[in-house]
Design a protein around this motif. Sequence first.
Motif, mmCIF file in Angstrom:
data_model
loop_
_atom_site.group_PDB
_atom_site.id
_atom_site.type_symbol
_atom_site.label_atom_id
_atom_site.label_comp_id
_atom_site.label_asym_id
_atom_site.label_seq_id
_atom_site.Cartn_x
_atom_site.Cartn_y
_atom_site.Cartn_z
ATOM 1 N N ALA A 1 -81.132 -8.878 11.573
ATOM 2 C CA ALA A 1 -80.979 -7.778 10.609
ATOM 3 C C ALA A 1 -81.049 -6.429 11.316
ATOM 4 O O ALA A 1 -80.293 -5.504 10.981
ATOM 5 N N GLU A 2 -81.937 -6.292 12.294
ATOM 6 C CA GLU A 2 -82.055 -5.039 13.037
ATOM 7 C C GLU A 2 -80.800 -4.761 13.856
ATOM 8 O O GLU A 2 -80.324 -3.626 13.926
ATOM 9 N N ASP A 3 -80.236 -5.817 14.480
ATOM 10 C CA ASP A 3 -79.004 -5.648 15.262
ATOM 11 C C ASP A 3 -77.839 -5.243 14.364
ATOM 12 O O ASP A 3 -77.033 -4.373 14.720
ATOM 13 N N ALA A 4 -77.759 -5.871 13.186
ATOM 14 C CA ALA A 4 -76.678 -5.541 12.249
ATOM 15 C C ALA A 4 -76.808 -4.108 11.756
ATOM 16 O O ALA A 4 -75.800 -3.407 11.584
ATOM 17 N N ALA A 5 -78.044 -3.664 11.526
ATOM 18 C CA ALA A 5 -78.262 -2.295 11.045
ATOM 19 C C ALA A 5 -77.846 -1.269 12.095
ATOM 20 O O ALA A 5 -77.326 -0.201 11.758
ATOM 21 N N PRO B 1 -73.778 4.399 9.057
ATOM 22 C CA PRO B 1 -74.871 4.841 8.174
ATOM 23 C C PRO B 1 -74.436 4.838 6.714
ATOM 24 O O PRO B 1 -73.312 5.210 6.384
ATOM 25 N N ARG B 2 -75.332 4.394 5.828
ATOM 26 C CA ARG B 2 -75.024 4.355 4.397
ATOM 27 C C ARG B 2 -75.033 5.752 3.792
ATOM 28 O O ARG B 2 -74.332 6.022 2.836
ATOM 29 N N TYR B 3 -75.851 6.617 4.379
ATOM 30 C CA TYR B 3 -76.000 7.958 3.833
ATOM 31 C C TYR B 3 -75.654 8.990 4.908
ATOM 32 O O TYR B 3 -75.394 8.644 6.068
ATOM 33 N N PHE B 4 -75.687 10.226 4.510
ATOM 34 C CA PHE B 4 -75.352 11.322 5.422
ATOM 35 C C PHE B 4 -76.303 11.361 6.611
ATOM 36 O O PHE B 4 -77.513 11.208 6.464
ATOM 37 N N ARG B 5 -75.724 11.538 7.780
ATOM 38 C CA ARG B 5 -76.529 11.698 8.995
ATOM 39 C C ARG B 5 -76.190 13.032 9.625
ATOM 40 O O ARG B 5 -75.026 13.319 9.899
ATOM 41 N N GLY B 6 -77.216 13.850 9.839
ATOM 42 C CA GLY B 6 -76.992 15.163 10.419
ATOM 43 C C GLY B 6 -77.914 16.202 9.800
ATOM 44 O O GLY B 6 -78.964 15.867 9.266
ATOM 45 N N VAL B 7 -77.518 17.454 9.869
ATOM 46 C CA VAL B 7 -78.332 18.560 9.364
ATOM 47 C C VAL B 7 -77.579 19.252 8.234
ATOM 48 O O VAL B 7 -76.379 19.517 8.357
ATOM 49 N N ALA B 8 -78.295 19.519 7.150
ATOM 50 C CA ALA B 8 -77.682 20.206 6.004
ATOM 51 C C ALA B 8 -78.608 21.310 5.524
ATOM 52 O O ALA B 8 -79.837 21.157 5.538
ATOM 53 N N ARG C 1 -83.371 23.684 6.761
ATOM 54 C CA ARG C 1 -82.484 22.740 7.442
ATOM 55 C C ARG C 1 -83.028 21.324 7.226
ATOM 56 O O ARG C 1 -84.060 20.959 7.795
ATOM 57 N N ALA C 2 -82.323 20.547 6.421
ATOM 58 C CA ALA C 2 -82.758 19.177 6.104
ATOM 59 C C ALA C 2 -82.198 18.223 7.151
ATOM 60 O O ALA C 2 -80.982 18.141 7.361
ATOM 61 N N GLN C 3 -83.095 17.496 7.822
ATOM 62 C CA GLN C 3 -82.717 16.571 8.897
ATOM 63 C C GLN C 3 -82.544 15.161 8.315
ATOM 64 O O GLN C 3 -83.514 14.515 7.935
ATOM 65 N N HIS C 4 -81.306 14.674 8.250
ATOM 66 C CA HIS C 4 -80.999 13.360 7.681
ATOM 67 C C HIS C 4 -80.699 12.350 8.794
ATOM 68 O O HIS C 4 -79.967 12.663 9.741
ATOM 69 N N ASP C 5 -81.244 11.127 8.657
ATOM 70 C CA ASP C 5 -81.013 10.100 9.670
ATOM 71 C C ASP C 5 -80.034 9.017 9.222
ATOM 72 O O ASP C 5 -79.784 8.059 9.946
ATOM 73 N N GLY C 6 -79.480 9.121 8.014
ATOM 74 C CA GLY C 6 -78.497 8.154 7.539
ATOM 75 C C GLY C 6 -79.078 6.916 6.894
ATOM 76 O O GLY C 6 -78.337 6.050 6.420
#
Length: 247
Positions: free
Chosen positions: A128-132, A137-144, A200-205
């Motif tokens: 499961a970890e390898d597949a992830a 990413p399911r969600y936004f990754r980056g800075v907003a 600045r919101a830090q998103h990891d996805g």
Amino acid sequence: MFADKLKKLVSGLKKLDAFYNSTGQHKFMIHDLEFASATVMLREKVIKSRPVRHSPSLRFVQIGAAASRGGGFQIENAAEEYALGIFKSLSHGAGDSFSYGVVNGSGDDPVRLDRLLESRVDRIISAAEDAAKQAPPRYFRGVALSTYDGIMKLVDIRGMFPEAKLILSAGGKEVSCVIPAENVDALRASLGRRALVSGRAQHDGRSMLPERIDVTSIKLIEENAPNIISLGGRLHGLDPNNVKEAG
């Protein structure tokens, strides 16, 4: 050893209850304990009037039974991953500290806690970890640049970048906030009060919520200002076929 495993089991069931039923709907009690034997029967009791989505003990046994049968069991959600972690912990030491254990429930086949189960759970979690890692990413990754509505709670104001927790008005989730030292006075003034926190919101996805907000401004909101929670129940019963168009 038995007491430690029992403690981990009960603690795990409580956490699973929170996964499946949001606030936790059950209490877990010792129903029977066999004298001079490492055998205990637990009773799951509903303690809240809210609807129960899943029985945590039933799902726990089903997940363990599926993993013990092999056949390429795949983790579908965080609750299943956590349940497998409990089985790994309960199985650890089998063959050395104890011979084996058994988790039995009415929902599925009994689960034997031994080295084989521990190794199977390890493989399932690793897969499961390898597949992830390979999946997008399911969600936004980056800075907003974002603004969040919530209540600030103090954590640590030492150093150049004091830290606080923002308890969101919608959902009550916690978000870590880092505040520059020059904004400490604004932080103190907002503690325990509802505010709009921008930065600045830090998103990891991995979630819709950011891992951290690097705060640039804090604006207090009037105590009687409405929020999304105040709409509870007011939108029920609306007829979508009887809505007038604006203008």
